[in-house]
Design a protein around this motif. Structure first.
Motif, PDB file in Angstrom:
ATOM      1  N   ALA A  67      41.498  39.508  46.917  1.00  0.00           N
ATOM      2  CA  ALA A  67      40.744  40.348  45.985  1.00  0.00           C
ATOM      3  C   ALA A  67      41.441  40.455  44.634  1.00  0.00           C
ATOM      4  O   ALA A  67      40.836  40.205  43.585  1.00  0.00           O
ATOM      5  N   VAL A  68      42.725  40.798  44.654  1.00  0.00           N
ATOM      6  CA  VAL A  68      43.458  40.955  43.395  1.00  0.00           C
ATOM      7  C   VAL A  68      43.581  39.612  42.675  1.00  0.00           C
ATOM      8  O   VAL A  68      43.381  39.530  41.457  1.00  0.00           O
ATOM      9  N   SER A  70      41.569  37.049  42.875  1.00  0.00           N
ATOM     10  CA  SER A  70      40.255  36.677  42.344  1.00  0.00           C
ATOM     11  C   SER A  70      39.906  37.485  41.101  1.00  0.00           C
ATOM     12  O   SER A  70      39.289  36.967  40.163  1.00  0.00           O
ATOM     13  N   ILE A  71      40.308  38.732  41.087  1.00  0.00           N
ATOM     14  CA  ILE A  71      40.098  39.551  39.890  1.00  0.00           C
ATOM     15  C   ILE A  71      40.871  38.968  38.715  1.00  0.00           C
ATOM     16  O   ILE A  71      40.332  38.824  37.605  1.00  0.00           O
ATOM     17  N   GLY A  74      39.211  35.887  37.531  1.00  0.00           N
ATOM     18  CA  GLY A  74      38.001  36.265  36.810  1.00  0.00           C
ATOM     19  C   GLY A  74      38.300  36.725  35.394  1.00  0.00           C
ATOM     20  O   GLY A  74      37.621  36.337  34.439  1.00  0.00           O
ATOM     21  N   VAL A  75      39.333  37.535  35.253  1.00  0.00           N
ATOM     22  CA  VAL A  75      39.679  38.070  33.929  1.00  0.00           C
ATOM     23  C   VAL A  75      40.267  36.988  33.031  1.00  0.00           C
ATOM     24  O   VAL A  75      39.854  36.832  31.871  1.00  0.00           O
ATOM     25  N   ASP A  80      36.046  37.695  32.570  1.00  0.00           N
ATOM     26  CA  ASP A  80      35.359  38.889  33.065  1.00  0.00           C
ATOM     27  C   ASP A  80      35.916  40.119  32.361  1.00  0.00           C
ATOM     28  O   ASP A  80      37.102  40.169  32.019  1.00  0.00           O
ATOM     29  N   LEU A  82      36.659  44.227  32.582  1.00  0.00           N
ATOM     30  CA  LEU A  82      36.856  45.294  33.566  1.00  0.00           C
ATOM     31  C   LEU A  82      36.891  46.638  32.861  1.00  0.00           C
ATOM     32  O   LEU A  82      37.476  46.770  31.787  1.00  0.00           O
ATOM     33  N   THR A  86      37.875  50.553  36.927  1.00  0.00           N
ATOM     34  CA  THR A  86      38.099  49.409  37.810  1.00  0.00           C
ATOM     35  C   THR A  86      39.569  49.022  37.810  1.00  0.00           C
ATOM     36  O   THR A  86      40.145  48.742  38.871  1.00  0.00           O
ATOM     37  N   ILE A  90      42.161  48.744  40.958  1.00  0.00           N
ATOM     38  CA  ILE A  90      42.918  47.514  41.232  1.00  0.00           C
ATOM     39  C   ILE A  90      44.397  47.857  41.397  1.00  0.00           C
ATOM     40  O   ILE A  90      45.065  47.359  42.311  1.00  0.00           O
TER      41      ILE A  90
END
Length: 104
Positions: A67-68, A70-71, A74-75, A80, A82, A86, A90
């Motif tokens: 999860a972390v 992938s975040i 994404g950023v 992405d 946030l 959010t 995180i």
């Protein structure tokens, strides 16, 4: 060694999630193949880790790394955006993953 296997499994979790996005719904063959390879390797390393780690520890850490990671992908790669809320959650997730490691 089990924790190293778990970290590698988490890396491949991020890898396959990233290549899945790049596959555009499995319409790009090269990224689709990389996604499947990443999934297999992620599960293989997770299985190795669970030989010596409790499932109640290994699975949440594995999903947390995914999860972390992938975040972050994404950023930094997909740009992405946030919200502050959010980002706070995180940070709490990272603290939780570290806490699980320290208390296991």
């Amino acid at each position: 060694m089990s924790w190293i296997s778990l970290l590698i499994a988490g890396f491949f979790e991020v890898f396959w999630a990233t290549t899945m996005k790049l596959s555009h719904g499995f319409s790009k063959l090269n990224f689709s193949i990389l996604t499947i390879i990443g999934m297999i390797l992620s599960f293989v390393f997770l299985a190795q880790a669970t030989k010596h780690l409790n499932l109640s520890i290994a699975y949440p850490v594995w999903t947390g790394i995914g999860a972390v990671g992938s975040i972050l992908v994404g950023v930094f790669i997909f740009k992405d955006q946030l919200s502050v809320t959010t980002i706070i959650f995180i940070i709490l997730l990272v603290i939780s993953i570290i806490g699980i490691k320290l208390t296991s």
